[in-house]
Design an enzyme around this catalytic site. Structure first.
Site: not given
Ligand SMILES: NC(=O)c1ccc[n+]([C@@H]2O[C@H](COP(=O)([O-])OP(=O)(O)OC[C@H]3O[C@@H](n4cnc5c(N)ncnc54)[C@H](OP(=O)(O)O)[C@@H]3O)[C@@H](O)[C@H]2O)c1
Length: 294
Positions: A67-68, A132
């Protein structure tokens, strides 16, 4: 889905993603063979290349955490956010179509506008105000429109957990050497610990009851409350003061209230997620002083 120990899970984003790393660990601990990927490269945006990749990996389950996730930057890069959050899930779904491999896709509480005032149900209107949130909602729709037989969409919220930067870790790093800090108190949500989310995801997947679910730790908090409890658990003397959002301007409009109702998950699994407060204490205790200073 059977619970055979020899099954294989492919975690897209499991190499360095905050949630992906916890998923990889939980599935491995449960006896699954686990394969992980880094962030998506250009080939992943091509249905045929992705289908070949899935056929070569031959997983029993695909979990998409790609995800972005830079919520404010997305306001300046809407096309890139749209590519990763909307287009890519559609491509993943198309590449999986006909392969009989279940897909678990993660989404967010930020799909809601935050004006409801009571915990959000899965079928509540999703009227995100940020790029987002809108692109994540569009990604859900892209998958739902494909009519996949074996699709879980799991909306979660406010993630914290090991091995990667997150809000709780940032607060602890800031508060370690400070006497006070101001943290937003007029945004309320569902803080969620990634190892818990991974365990609960596993339990849900094993039910085979596909569909859209909300999944988060129990309870609710403002960012200020979450930071306060983390600082308290760490034993720091820093005072965490509540401030209004207008005193901490951010580019993206965030929902004022995005607490998720997880009763559909509880009905499916019989599990009530543990309170976020227990989880944040466990997380803070598990982090060493050295980790926190990174
Ligand atoms: N974090 C939160 O608080 C949160 C809250 C609600 C829902 N979610 C959802 O949960 C899921 C996982 O989130 P997460 O926090 O684990 O995400 P994350 O660590 O930021 O990223 C997950 C994956 O996406 C890649 N990624 C991040 N930014 C990117 C970009 N700009 N372009 C291409 N790839 C990118 C990351 O690569 P890198 O490791 O190289 O960055 C990693 O492989 C997502 O669907 C997100 O929308 C997250």
């Amino acid at each position: 889905m059977s619970e055979e120990a020899s099954q294989k899970a492919l975690v897209l984003g499991g190499q360095s993603g905050l949630l992906g790393m916890s998923l990889a660990e939980a599935f491995a601990h449960d006896g699954w063979e686990v394969s992980v990927t880094p962030r998506p490269e250009h080939w992943a945006y091509d249905v045929e290349s992705l289908r070949e990749f899935f056929q070569k990996e031959s997983p029993d389950l695909v979990l998409n955490t790609w995800a972005y996730t830079q919520v404010d930057l997305a306001e300046d890069e809407p096309e890139e956010a749209r590519r990763v959050n909307k287009i890519l899930p559609g491509i993943i779904g198309k590449a999986l179509k006909g392969l009989d491999i279940p897909l678990v896709h993660y989404s967010t509480d930020f799909v809601f506008d935050g004006k409801k005032g009571t915990p959000y149900l899965e079928d509540d209107k999703a009227d995100a105000e940020s790029v987002y949130g809108k692109t994540k909602r569009d990604g859900e729709k892209a998958l739902l429109d494909l009519g996949l037989d074996k699709l879980f969409i799991i909306r979660t919220a406010w993630l914290f957990g090991p091995k990667k930067k997150n809000f709780v870790k940032t607060m602890l790093t800031l508060c370690k050497d400070r006497e006070n800090i101001g943290v937003v108190h007029d945004q309320v949500g569902s803080p969620t610990y990634t190892p818990d989310l991974a365990q609960y995801s596993l339990a849900l997947i094993k039910t085979g009851q596909y569909g859209l679910y909300h999944l988060a730790n129990s309870g609710r908090a403002s960012w200020c409350e979450l930071a306060s409890e983390a600082v308290r658990a760490a034993g720091y003397s820093c005072t965490v003061n509540p401030i209004p959002s207008e005193d901490y301007p951010q580019k993206a409009q965030r929902p004022a209230f995005s607490v998720l109702d997880t009763s559909r998950f509880t009905q499916a699994t019989g599990i009530t997620p543990r309170p976020w407060l227990q989880a944040v204490q466990e997380y803070v205790y598990s982090e060493t002083a050295e980790n926190l200073s990174q």
